[in-house]
Design a protein around this motif. Structure first.
Motif, PDB file in Angstrom:
ATOM      1  N   ASN A  13     -17.125  21.455 148.861  1.00 45.78           N
ATOM      2  CA  ASN A  13     -18.125  20.369 148.441  1.00 45.78           C
ATOM      3  C   ASN A  13     -18.220  19.236 149.426  1.00 45.78           C
ATOM      4  OD1 ASN A  13     -20.110  20.273 145.861  1.00 45.78           O
ATOM      5  ND2 ASN A  13     -18.028  21.142 145.152  1.00 45.78           N
ATOM      6  N   HIS A  21     -25.538  12.309 143.145  1.00 48.24           N
ATOM      7  CA  HIS A  21     -26.887  12.627 142.861  1.00 48.24           C
ATOM      8  C   HIS A  21     -27.143  12.837 141.426  1.00 48.24           C
ATOM      9  CE1 HIS A  21     -24.115  16.085 142.914  1.00 48.24           C
ATOM     10  NE2 HIS A  21     -25.100  16.873 142.446  1.00 48.24           N
ATOM     11  N   GLU A  62     -18.825  14.901 142.649  1.00 47.04           N
ATOM     12  CA  GLU A  62     -18.437  15.772 143.960  1.00 47.04           C
ATOM     13  C   GLU A  62     -17.996  16.978 143.434  1.00 47.04           C
ATOM     14  OE1 GLU A  62     -17.012  13.033 142.703  1.00 47.04           O
ATOM     15  OE2 GLU A  62     -14.799  13.143 142.561  1.00 47.04           O
ATOM     16  N   GLU A  66     -24.066  22.457 141.725  1.00 44.71           N
ATOM     17  CA  GLU A  66     -25.503  22.609 141.500  1.00 44.71           C
ATOM     18  C   GLU A  66     -26.159  23.876 140.664  1.00 44.71           C
ATOM     19  OE1 GLU A  66     -26.895  22.128 145.346  1.00 44.71           O
ATOM     20  OE2 GLU A  66     -25.188  20.823 145.843  1.00 44.71           O
ATOM     21  N   THR A  83     -30.953  17.159 143.572  1.00 41.77           N
ATOM     22  CA  THR A  83     -30.248  17.931 144.394  1.00 41.77           C
ATOM     23  C   THR A  83     -29.744  17.127 145.693  1.00 41.77           C
ATOM     24  OG1 THR A  83     -31.868  19.534 144.388  1.00 41.77           O
ATOM     25  CG2 THR A  83     -30.406  19.798 146.204  1.00 41.77           C
ATOM     26  N   PRO A  84     -28.302  17.160 146.002  1.00 43.00           N
ATOM     27  CA  PRO A  84     -27.863  16.247 146.969  1.00 43.00           C
ATOM     28  C   PRO A  84     -28.614  16.209 148.303  1.00 43.00           C
ATOM     29  CG  PRO A  84     -26.259  17.760 145.985  1.00 43.00           C
ATOM     30  CD  PRO A  84     -27.447  18.102 145.493  1.00 43.00           C
ATOM     31  N   GLY A  89     -23.386  18.093 149.486  1.00 43.21           N
ATOM     32  CA  GLY A  89     -23.166  18.988 148.159  1.00 43.21           C
ATOM     33  C   GLY A  89     -22.500  20.225 148.356  1.00 43.21           C
TER      34      GLY A  89
END
Ligand code: SF4
Ligand code: SF4
Length: 95
Positions: A13, A21, A62, A66, A83-84, A89
């Motif tokens: 990540n 996010h 972190e 997702e 979504t980052p 991400g």
């Protein structure tokens, strides 16, 4: 069989410092309405942790892989999960 922790170890990540996010919208809902603290259980990456001391749901954004579960998993629609932004991400090493 491989354990989940072993699989998560292959995931990297890139933390977007200061730009979470994921946000819990209203901690009062977590404290007063959500008896099950469901996010603490359905998130495969252990992002959410209810803190009785602060009466808040702590969010380790972190660690998010997702998977999308929190968009549908919170019965109170109390999680804002985006979504980052590009370049941040999760990065999957295998497939
Ligand atoms: S499932 Fe939703 S309402 Fe319940 S603790 Fe988690 S974020 Fe709060
Ligand atoms: S998208 Fe998946 S991994 Fe990320 S916080 Fe939500 S449930 Fe956890």
């Amino acid at each position: 069989m491989e354990k989940l922790e072993d699989k998560l170890f292959t995931v990297r990540n890139k933390k977007d410092e200061g730009n979470p996010h994921i946000r819990v919208l209203d901690h009062t809902v977590c404290a007063e309405k959500c008896t099950g603290k469901y996010c603490n259980h359905f998130c495969p990456a252990g992002v959410y942790l209810w803190s009785p001391e602060t009466a808040k749901t702590l969010v380790s954004y972190e660690n998010c892989i997702e998977c999308g579960a929190c968009a549908i998993g919170c019965p109170f629609a109390n999680i804002d999960c985006e979504t980052p932004r590009g370049g941040f991400g999760v990065q999957f090493k295998f497939g």
